[in-house]
Design a protein around this motif. Structure first.
Motif, PDB file in Angstrom:
ATOM      1  N   PHE A 310       0.826  -1.205   0.000  1.00 23.32           N
ATOM      2  CA  PHE A 310       0.000   0.000   0.000  1.00 23.32           C
ATOM      3  C   PHE A 310       0.863   1.260   0.000  1.00 23.32           C
ATOM      4  CE2 PHE A 310      -3.874  -2.305   1.641  1.00 23.32           C
ATOM      5  CZ  PHE A 310      -4.738  -1.829   0.674  1.00 23.32           C
ATOM      6  N   LEU A 311       1.960   1.230   0.751  1.00 22.17           N
ATOM      7  CA  LEU A 311       2.834   2.400   0.860  1.00 22.17           C
ATOM      8  C   LEU A 311       3.321   2.842  -0.518  1.00 22.17           C
ATOM      9  CD1 LEU A 311       4.528   4.426   2.534  1.00 22.17           C
ATOM     10  CD2 LEU A 311       6.318   2.667   2.635  1.00 22.17           C
ATOM     11  N   GLY A 312       3.802   1.897  -1.312  1.00 20.49           N
ATOM     12  CA  GLY A 312       4.305   2.246  -2.640  1.00 20.49           C
ATOM     13  C   GLY A 312       3.226   2.796  -3.542  1.00 20.49           C
ATOM     14  N   PHE A 313       2.042   2.186  -3.495  1.00 17.82           N
ATOM     15  CA  PHE A 313       0.952   2.657  -4.341  1.00 17.82           C
ATOM     16  C   PHE A 313       0.420   4.005  -3.867  1.00 17.82           C
ATOM     17  CE2 PHE A 313      -0.033  -2.016  -5.412  1.00 17.82           C
ATOM     18  CZ  PHE A 313       0.787  -1.970  -6.524  1.00 17.82           C
ATOM     19  N   ALA A 314       0.437   4.239  -2.550  1.00 16.07           N
ATOM     20  CA  ALA A 314      -0.067   5.506  -2.019  1.00 16.07           C
ATOM     21  C   ALA A 314       0.917   6.650  -2.244  1.00 16.07           C
ATOM     22  CB  ALA A 314      -0.368   5.364  -0.527  1.00 16.07           C
ATOM     23  N   ALA A 315       2.216   6.346  -2.317  1.00 22.16           N
ATOM     24  CA  ALA A 315       3.226   7.393  -2.502  1.00 22.16           C
ATOM     25  C   ALA A 315       3.030   8.138  -3.814  1.00 22.16           C
ATOM     26  CB  ALA A 315       4.623   6.799  -2.429  1.00 22.16           C
ATOM     27  N   GLY A 316       2.528   7.436  -4.831  1.00 24.09           N
ATOM     28  CA  GLY A 316       2.160   8.117  -6.070  1.00 24.09           C
ATOM     29  C   GLY A 316       3.311   8.479  -6.988  1.00 24.09           C
ATOM     30  N   THR A 317       4.445   7.777  -6.890  1.00 19.12           N
ATOM     31  CA  THR A 317       5.560   8.007  -7.808  1.00 19.12           C
ATOM     32  C   THR A 317       5.835   6.728  -8.597  1.00 19.12           C
ATOM     33  OG1 THR A 317       7.291   7.304  -6.259  1.00 19.12           O
ATOM     34  CG2 THR A 317       6.586   9.610  -6.163  1.00 19.12           C
ATOM     35  N   ARG A 318       6.491   6.882  -9.741  1.00 18.17           N
ATOM     36  CA  ARG A 318       6.796   5.724 -10.569  1.00 18.17           C
ATOM     37  C   ARG A 318       7.692   4.718  -9.838  1.00 18.17           C
ATOM     38  NH1 ARG A 318       5.678   9.765 -14.068  1.00 18.17           N
ATOM     39  NH2 ARG A 318       4.815   9.245 -16.122  1.00 18.17           N
ATOM     40  N   LEU A 319       8.686   5.227  -9.103  1.00 15.99           N
ATOM     41  CA  LEU A 319       9.614   4.347  -8.398  1.00 15.99           C
ATOM     42  C   LEU A 319       8.898   3.526  -7.333  1.00 15.99           C
ATOM     43  CD1 LEU A 319      12.535   3.424  -7.832  1.00 15.99           C
ATOM     44  CD2 LEU A 319      12.731   5.355  -6.224  1.00 15.99           C
ATOM     45  N   ALA A 320       8.103   4.183  -6.517  1.00 18.41           N
ATOM     46  CA  ALA A 320       7.389   3.485  -5.446  1.00 18.41           C
ATOM     47  C   ALA A 320       6.357   2.525  -6.020  1.00 18.41           C
ATOM     48  CB  ALA A 320       6.718   4.505  -4.522  1.00 18.41           C
ATOM     49  N   PHE A 321       5.671   2.952  -7.089  1.00 24.91           N
ATOM     50  CA  PHE A 321       4.689   2.086  -7.726  1.00 24.91           C
ATOM     51  C   PHE A 321       5.359   0.821  -8.252  1.00 24.91           C
ATOM     52  CE2 PHE A 321       2.325   0.412 -11.288  1.00 24.91           C
ATOM     53  CZ  PHE A 321       0.997   0.519 -10.904  1.00 24.91           C
ATOM     54  N   ALA A 322       6.488   0.967  -8.918  1.00 18.07           N
ATOM     55  CA  ALA A 322       7.204  -0.191  -9.459  1.00 18.07           C
ATOM     56  C   ALA A 322       7.631  -1.136  -8.347  1.00 18.07           C
ATOM     57  CB  ALA A 322       8.424   0.279 -10.257  1.00 18.07           C
ATOM     58  N   PHE A 387      14.069  -8.223  -0.955  1.00 19.75           N
ATOM     59  CA  PHE A 387      14.979  -7.130  -0.597  1.00 19.75           C
ATOM     60  C   PHE A 387      14.852  -5.964  -1.566  1.00 19.75           C
ATOM     61  CE2 PHE A 387      19.072  -5.122  -1.658  1.00 19.75           C
ATOM     62  CZ  PHE A 387      19.303  -4.440  -0.472  1.00 19.75           C
ATOM     63  N   PHE A 388      14.944  -6.259  -2.852  1.00 15.61           N
ATOM     64  CA  PHE A 388      14.961  -5.196  -3.855  1.00 15.61           C
ATOM     65  C   PHE A 388      13.627  -4.463  -3.916  1.00 15.61           C
ATOM     66  CE2 PHE A 388      18.117  -8.339  -5.269  1.00 15.61           C
ATOM     67  CZ  PHE A 388      19.242  -7.528  -5.326  1.00 15.61           C
ATOM     68  N   SER A 389      12.516  -5.221  -3.890  1.00 17.28           N
ATOM     69  CA  SER A 389      11.206  -4.576  -3.998  1.00 17.28           C
ATOM     70  C   SER A 389      10.893  -3.753  -2.752  1.00 17.28           C
ATOM     71  CB  SER A 389      10.125  -5.633  -4.238  1.00 17.28           C
ATOM     72  OG  SER A 389      10.185  -6.661  -3.281  1.00 17.28           O
ATOM     73  N   LYS A 390      11.220  -4.270  -1.574  1.00 20.23           N
ATOM     74  CA  LYS A 390      10.966  -3.513  -0.348  1.00 20.23           C
ATOM     75  C   LYS A 390      11.831  -2.254  -0.302  1.00 20.23           C
ATOM     76  CE  LYS A 390       9.820  -5.838   3.303  1.00 20.23           C
ATOM     77  NZ  LYS A 390       9.800  -6.651   4.553  1.00 20.23           N
ATOM     78  N   PHE A 391      13.064  -2.366  -0.778  1.00 16.27           N
ATOM     79  CA  PHE A 391      13.961  -1.210  -0.829  1.00 16.27           C
ATOM     80  C   PHE A 391      13.392  -0.124  -1.738  1.00 16.27           C
ATOM     81  CE2 PHE A 391      17.468   1.096  -2.883  1.00 16.27           C
ATOM     82  CZ  PHE A 391      18.135   1.599  -1.774  1.00 16.27           C
ATOM     83  N   LEU A 392      12.860  -0.532  -2.900  1.00 22.83           N
ATOM     84  CA  LEU A 392      12.273   0.441  -3.826  1.00 22.83           C
ATOM     85  C   LEU A 392      11.063   1.130  -3.216  1.00 22.83           C
ATOM     86  CD1 LEU A 392      12.404  -1.383  -7.290  1.00 22.83           C
ATOM     87  CD2 LEU A 392      13.867   0.476  -6.484  1.00 22.83           C
ATOM     88  N   VAL A 393      10.235   0.373  -2.492  1.00 19.55           N
ATOM     89  CA  VAL A 393       9.036   0.939  -1.883  1.00 19.55           C
ATOM     90  C   VAL A 393       9.397   2.013  -0.862  1.00 19.55           C
ATOM     91  CG1 VAL A 393       7.109   0.447  -0.326  1.00 19.55           C
ATOM     92  CG2 VAL A 393       7.552  -1.057  -2.268  1.00 19.55           C
ATOM     93  N   ILE A 394      10.290   1.683   0.070  1.00 20.58           N
ATOM     94  CA  ILE A 394      10.648   2.635   1.128  1.00 20.58           C
ATOM     95  C   ILE A 394      11.402   3.828   0.543  1.00 20.58           C
ATOM     96  CG2 ILE A 394      11.986   2.942   3.241  1.00 20.58           C
ATOM     97  CD1 ILE A 394      11.371   0.041   3.950  1.00 20.58           C
ATOM     98  N   THR A 395      12.316   3.566  -0.380  1.00 17.21           N
ATOM     99  CA  THR A 395      13.057   4.656  -1.020  1.00 17.21           C
ATOM    100  C   THR A 395      12.125   5.559  -1.810  1.00 17.21           C
ATOM    101  OG1 THR A 395      15.018   3.246  -1.203  1.00 17.21           O
ATOM    102  CG2 THR A 395      14.947   5.210  -2.584  1.00 17.21           C
ATOM    103  N   GLY A 396      11.198   4.950  -2.542  1.00 17.66           N
ATOM    104  CA  GLY A 396      10.248   5.728  -3.327  1.00 17.66           C
ATOM    105  C   GLY A 396       9.374   6.611  -2.463  1.00 17.66           C
ATOM    106  N   ALA A 397       8.938   6.088  -1.300  1.00 17.21           N
ATOM    107  CA  ALA A 397       8.121   6.895  -0.393  1.00 17.21           C
ATOM    108  C   ALA A 397       8.925   8.066   0.172  1.00 17.21           C
ATOM    109  CB  ALA A 397       7.590   6.027   0.739  1.00 17.21           C
TER     110      ALA A 397
END
Length: 484
Positions: A310-322, A387-397
């Motif tokens: 949810f965090l990645g989708f709510a952040a609203g950026t391409r990086l977090a969404f991916a 690891f990689f997907s969780k890293f992208l989510v937190i970084t994107g947020a």
């Protein structure tokens, strides 16, 4: 075969042909099992046949005009097809695992029928581009999950199944009210028409809140989260199906589809969402840390990890969404592996209490290794895909300006490490709390092969993560290109 036909078949094959399984089962159990696996695998293959066009950037649509604006529209873009492939593949593995796990239980004909109907309903939700048909498929999953959670038909099991149905169906009714309000504001139930009729940030807050109630109830997000842990009384392949492949993923998928690709909620709503998902991640992580029932621990883990998506989708950026999109795959494979491993453990020890286990690494080495690899992906240990997907989510947020949320989810990730290590040690390496015999199943048994395959997927997806990012980038560009 035309792409439009492939798209229709992805939904129609499991929905329509699932009803044949009870009939086949009356004549041959083996034929029924093979037919169930074939239907799930055919659904996956149909998606693969559609993949070259969709992952090249095409959007495949099927449109059938109906009265009163209830147009039947199926739409396959990169995000939808990716989620369909993940759900159908994991579902096929779960069906294969079921061959051994439920071979001595009653109601097997109904079980396989409902599982395939469940999968078909998920395909309908993923590809629907009309709110009314999305709701119809949504409710089909509610009925299917109700029957599967109460599979054993014991009084307590039926009560918990009823609780799950009341929470998710009640949330769905609120969501339907939100859909109607949204259609009144836009003048249509069709996604594209709604998007072009409502400017970003102008949708009514009450409309969004009603829709969010349905989404959070289905995805077991705080404060609707308790029903998911109670659903652990269902057979392990059912809990794997609910947690990993189909049910709870519906909520995060619809959130991403509606609030990134169709409408943009107000900043007030966005802030509320960030608070809710942070609380959901932290509270469920804390609950997992003190729970003794292995399936309830994994269930609370699901609630926590869904908050990351949810965090990645709510952040609203391409990086977090991916990142969130890829985390759907990583979480699905790893969490299915954990639940199916828990099923093997329960099958052999006849308990779900981790304090009554211990020392199982020596007598269940395959299960131990599979559990370890899946656990590493959930925690986010390199080089697993988690690891990689969780890293992208937190970084994107964080990059999107939500540093507070990013910090809260770092804390939630720390809780994940603690409760997963606790489970792994208690089950496999602590002093044995009973006289457990060596695991009798063959290495090539459906149960062992299934958890091995899921563990391998969790590891391989990390090793080839860069190959998957082009799909996530394409999906993000399509999604945000439509909105912005």
């Amino acid at each position: 075969m035309p792409n439009e036909v492939l798209l229709i078949l992805i939904v129609a094959v499991p929905v329509l042909f699932s009803s044949l399984l009870p009939i086949i089962g009356r004549f041959s159990v083996k034929a029924r099992n093979i037919s169930a696996l074939a239907l799930a695998f055919i659904t996956f293959i149909l998606g693969l046949l559609l993949a070259p066009s969709v992952f090249a950037g095409d959007i495949v649509s099927f449109y059938y005009d109906l009265p009163l604006g209830l147009n039947f529209i199926l739409r396959a873009d990169a995000f939808a097809l990716f989620c369909a492939l993940v759900s159908s593949l994991i579902s096929a593995i779960i069906v294969f695992y079921s061959f051994e796990y439920i071979d001595s239980y009653k109601n097997q004909n109904e079980y396989y029928f409902i599982v395939l109907l469940f999968l078909g309903s998920m395909m309908g939700i993923i590809f629907s581009a009309n709110l009314i048909f999305l709701f119809m498929f949504w409710e089909m999953t509610a009925i299917a999950s109700w029957r599967l959670i109460g599979f054993f038909r014991k009084e307590d099991h039926v009560r918990r199944a009823n609780k799950a149905f009341m929470v998710t169906a009640g949330g769905a009714l609120l969501m339907l009210a939100g859909f109607i309000m949204l259609a009144e504001q836009a003048g249509s139930f069709d996604f594209a028409a709604i998007h072009y009729a409502i400017a970003p940030g102008t949708v009514k807050n009450m409309t969004v809140l009603l829709i969010l109630c349905g989404i959070f109830a289905k995805s077991a997000t705080f404060p609707f989260h308790t029903w998911l842990a109670d659903a652990g009384i269902a057979p392990s392949p059912v809990t794997a199906l609910l947690h990993a492949a189909v049910l709870v993923k519906i909520g995060v998928y619809v959130y991403a589809r509606l609030f990134n690709g169709v409408i943009i909620p107000s900043e007030t709503i966005k802030t509320a969402v960030f608070i809710i998902i942070a609380l959901s991640a932290l509270i469920s992580g804390g609950a997992a840390l003190v729970e003794k029932d292995i399936k309830r621990i994994i269930a609370f883990s699901t609630v926590s990890q869904l908050a990351f998506i949810f965090l990645g989708f709510a952040a609203g950026t391409r990086l977090a969404f991916a990142g969130s999109m890829l985390f759907i795959l990583m979480h699905s494979a790893a969490k299915a592996g954990l639940f199916l491993s828990a099923g093997i453990i329960e099958h052999e020890t006849h308990t779900k209490d981790i304090t009554k286990m211990g020392g199982l690494a020596k007598i269940m080495p395959i299960t131990c290794i599979a559990f370890l690899l899946c656990m590493m992906s959930i925690i986010g240990v390199p080089p697993t895909g988690g690891f990689f997907s969780k890293f992208l989510v937190i970084t994107g947020a964080a990059d999107a300006g939500y540093a507070g949320s990013a910090i809260a989810f770092v804390a939630a990730a720390t809780l994940t490490i603690l409760y997963m290590l606790r489970v792994f040690y208690k089950v496999f390496f602590a002093q044995p709390a009973g006289n457990f015999e060596a695991h009798k199943s063959s290495v090539w048994s459906p149960m062992n092969l299934s958890v091995t395959l899921l563990a391998a997927i969790s590891l391989i997806c990390g090793l080839v993560f860069s190959k998957l990012t082009f799909i996530a980038e394409l999906a993000a560009n399509q999604m945000f290109g439509m909105v912005k």
